[in-house]
Scaffold this motif. Structure first.
Motif, PDB file in Angstrom:
ATOM      1  N   LEU A 145       0.879  -0.999   0.097  1.00 33.66           N
ATOM      2  CA  LEU A 145      -0.184   0.163   0.009  1.00 33.66           C
ATOM      3  C   LEU A 145       1.011   1.391   0.089  1.00 33.66           C
ATOM      4  O   LEU A 145       0.323   2.371  -0.345  1.00 33.66           O
ATOM      5  N   THR A 146       2.199   1.001   0.412  1.00 31.99           N
ATOM      6  CA  THR A 146       2.984   2.336   0.506  1.00 31.99           C
ATOM      7  C   THR A 146       3.812   2.239  -0.849  1.00 31.99           C
ATOM      8  O   THR A 146       4.847   3.267  -0.830  1.00 31.99           O
ATOM      9  N   VAL A 147       3.843   1.600  -1.712  1.00 31.55           N
ATOM     10  CA  VAL A 147       4.712   1.355  -2.727  1.00 31.55           C
ATOM     11  C   VAL A 147       4.326   2.508  -3.710  1.00 31.55           C
ATOM     12  O   VAL A 147       2.927   2.298  -4.546  1.00 31.55           O
TER      13      VAL A 147
ATOM     14  N   THR B  27       2.227   8.168  -8.843  1.00 31.10           N
ATOM     15  CA  THR B  27       1.732   8.390  -7.333  1.00 31.10           C
ATOM     16  C   THR B  27       2.758   7.972  -6.271  1.00 31.10           C
ATOM     17  O   THR B  27       3.627   7.279  -6.520  1.00 31.10           O
ATOM     18  N   GLU B  28       2.943   8.762  -5.109  1.00 31.81           N
ATOM     19  CA  GLU B  28       3.775   8.326  -4.238  1.00 31.81           C
ATOM     20  C   GLU B  28       3.489   6.886  -3.515  1.00 31.81           C
ATOM     21  O   GLU B  28       4.251   6.376  -3.069  1.00 31.81           O
ATOM     22  N   LYS B  29       2.237   6.697  -3.703  1.00 31.51           N
ATOM     23  CA  LYS B  29       1.700   5.451  -2.907  1.00 31.51           C
ATOM     24  C   LYS B  29       0.391   5.022  -3.379  1.00 31.51           C
ATOM     25  O   LYS B  29      -0.122   5.624  -4.371  1.00 31.51           O
TER      26      LYS B  29
ATOM     27  N   VAL C 270      -3.287  13.699  -2.723  1.00 29.51           N
ATOM     28  CA  VAL C 270      -2.764  12.488  -3.643  1.00 29.51           C
ATOM     29  C   VAL C 270      -1.575  13.549  -4.508  1.00 29.51           C
ATOM     30  O   VAL C 270      -1.974  14.376  -5.264  1.00 29.51           O
ATOM     31  N   ILE C 271      -0.491  13.306  -4.579  1.00 29.23           N
ATOM     32  CA  ILE C 271       0.512  13.888  -5.266  1.00 29.23           C
ATOM     33  C   ILE C 271       0.839  13.119  -6.441  1.00 29.23           C
ATOM     34  O   ILE C 271       1.154  12.001  -6.542  1.00 29.23           O
ATOM     35  N   VAL C 272       0.578  13.707  -7.693  1.00 24.83           N
ATOM     36  CA  VAL C 272       0.728  13.071  -9.005  1.00 24.83           C
ATOM     37  C   VAL C 272       1.736  13.889  -9.850  1.00 24.83           C
ATOM     38  O   VAL C 272       1.847  15.153  -9.974  1.00 24.83           O
ATOM     39  N   THR C 273       3.034  13.039 -10.104  1.00 30.34           N
ATOM     40  CA  THR C 273       3.747  13.841 -11.130  1.00 30.34           C
ATOM     41  C   THR C 273       3.786  13.251 -12.580  1.00 30.34           C
ATOM     42  O   THR C 273       3.789  11.825 -12.662  1.00 30.34           O
ATOM     43  N   ALA C 274       3.640  13.923 -13.407  1.00 25.97           N
ATOM     44  CA  ALA C 274       3.410  13.509 -14.737  1.00 25.97           C
ATOM     45  C   ALA C 274       4.578  14.480 -15.600  1.00 25.97           C
ATOM     46  O   ALA C 274       4.790  15.435 -15.551  1.00 25.97           O
ATOM     47  N   ALA C 275       4.977  13.368 -16.568  1.00 34.01           N
ATOM     48  CA  ALA C 275       6.086  14.038 -17.495  1.00 34.01           C
ATOM     49  C   ALA C 275       5.377  13.875 -19.040  1.00 34.01           C
ATOM     50  O   ALA C 275       5.256  12.730 -19.209  1.00 34.01           O
TER      51      ALA C 275
END
Length: 455
Positions: A162-164, A188-190, A199-204
């Motif tokens: 769940l934290t991966v 996503t961080e997890k 919820v932190i989402v990083t997109a390239a």
């Protein structure tokens, strides 16, 4: 019933007044009588159940679908005779005389909720999941006297996966009204988040198409009832958000914070007849064509109940050393092995673009210049059975895997296991208003109860 009253009271164990697997439920059954009675049986039970029921119209006939799932049932007898005695679900405890004099009588009980994986309390239009305390006093040729109260049950996290962090990729070749191509990677961080958490989402995004494209985000809730080989499903969006356009010919890395509502219903995973699932979709809005998208399954947990470690923010899963690595010697266990930690395979979805979905696994190593180790080098037991063997591709709508084996997790007190009361076990006789006063929540949970000769 005039002259007779039965009630149940239990002791809260936290400020939220919630319980989870392994917790002790202590309380008392209070019986008030204005005259002497003779009882055949008197007990209190704790049980957890899920029920589903709905009706549909087929060919001018109504058809009802229903299903039931039981998680546990525990009984504690105060008075029992004949066939009421015995049984694997019956706890050992004091028994009292079946002749009960007038007055107020207090009977204490203590249960421990089993350690199995169970869904949280839930009430919906076509089904519910409830955890209840029920007391019953039976007498010959009389209506039984009953009382009940509900417990608010919350699911404890059941895996380090769940934290991966989760990562995905989507590519699309344009056609018709747009030329060129576009590619996107996101993470996503997890996987699991608390109610109200960001919820932190990083997109390239690499936009090599002839149009500026907007990146969009949506969180969808899907509720499904299952019974008699049929199902009833409903879904709706919790939120939708739109980012700034990405000009043609540009590459951009975008970090987006998405706020989960504080009152969103926690996920329902470990139930065969009721499922409540969430999917976060990150996609590019391509006019007059299908949108390249990455879909992440999210698990939403009750706010503040079971804190999860959160990796430091970084592009595409590069977290702090050790946060996503194997557990240390003092970590609570058991943990899933390598095959379970992977959680999701890397399927390639059919269609105009490829969609890869894998957890990001990048722990720090002593030699940063060395090539990264293989998965089998990191975790030497790849042949162990996977925790989620039948997972569909990530773009499939509505899925949540069901873990095959329960694990142990630290109590909120951080001790690594559920505490065992150290006070000597005892079960005092019923108290009366004319005799001994009702004690104030003694810190004990007798297990097993000593046997007392009936009065």
């Amino acid at each position: 019933m005039p002259g007779k009253d039965l009630s149940i009271r239990y002791d809260p164990i936290n400020e939220a007044n919630t319980f989870s697997r392994g917790d002790f439920v202590k309380g008392r059954v209070i019986l008030e009588l204005n005259k002497e009675i003779k009882a055949d049986a008197f007990f209190v039970k704790l049980k957890g159940d899920a029920n589903v029921r709905w009706t549909e119209r087929h060919n001018d006939k109504n058809r009802t679908y229903s299903a039931h799932e039981r998680y546990f049932k525990l009984k504690h007898y105060f008075i029992r005779e004949g066939s009421e005695a015995g049984g694997s679900e019956v706890t050992c405890g004091d028994t009292y005389s079946n002749v009960v004099p007038p007055g107020t009588h207090v009977y204490e009980f203590c249960f421990q909720i089993p350690q199995g994986l169970m869904p949280p309390s839930f009430k919906g239009h076509h089904g519910k999941i409830t955890y209840r305390l029920e007391a019953k006093l039976s007498r010959s040729w009389k209506f039984p006297l009953t009382a009940s109260t509900e417990l608010q049950f919350v699911s404890r996290p059941d895996g380090t996966e769940l934290t991966v962090p989760l990562a995905g990729e989507a590519n699309k070749e344009m056609s018709l009204f747009t030329s060129g191509s576009v590619s996107m990677k996101a993470n996503t961080e997890k996987m699991a988040y608390m109610q109200g958490e960001l919820v932190i989402v990083t997109a390239a995004v690499k936009n090599s198409s002839s149009r500026p494209l907007k990146i969009k985000y949506s969180l969808q809730q899907r509720l499904k009832y299952i019974a008699s080989g049929s199902s009833k499903t409903s879904s709706h969006y919790i939120f939708k958000e739109v980012g700034d356009p990405i000009p043609t010919g540009q590459n951009q890395t975008i970090t987006k914070e998405l706020q989960l509502p504080s009152d969103v219903q926690p996920s329902i995973v470990h139930c065969k007849i009721i499922k409540l699932e969430y999917t976060l979709k990150v996609y590019l809005d391509v006019p007059y064509a299908s949108d390249p998208e990455i879909v992440f399954p999210l698990v939403i947990l009750p706010r503040g109940q079971f804190p999860l470690s959160t990796p430091s923010r970084g592009p595409f899963g590069a977290g702090q050393p050790g946060w996503n690595g194997p557990p240390t010697h003092n970590a609570a266990g058991p943990y899933p092995d390598a095959s379970a930690s992977g959680v999701y395979p890397s399927p390639t979805a059919p269609g105009p673009y490829q969609h890869h979905f894998t957890p990001s696994m990048q722990p720090e190593f002593s030699n940063p210049n060395a090539p990264p180790p293989t998965y089998s080098e990191l975790y030497p037991t790849p042949s162990a059975p996977a925790l989620y063997p039948n997972l569909p591709p990530p773009t499939a709508q509505g899925f949540y895997p069901a873990p095959s084996a329960p694990g142990q997790y630290p109590n909120p007190n951080g001790s690594g296991s559920f505490p065992v009361p150290t006070a000597p076990g005892y079960n005092p006789p019923p108290y009366s208003t004319t005799g001994n006063p009702v004690p104030s929540a003694p810190e004990y949970c007798p297990d097993p109860y000593p046997t007392k000769t009936p009065q």
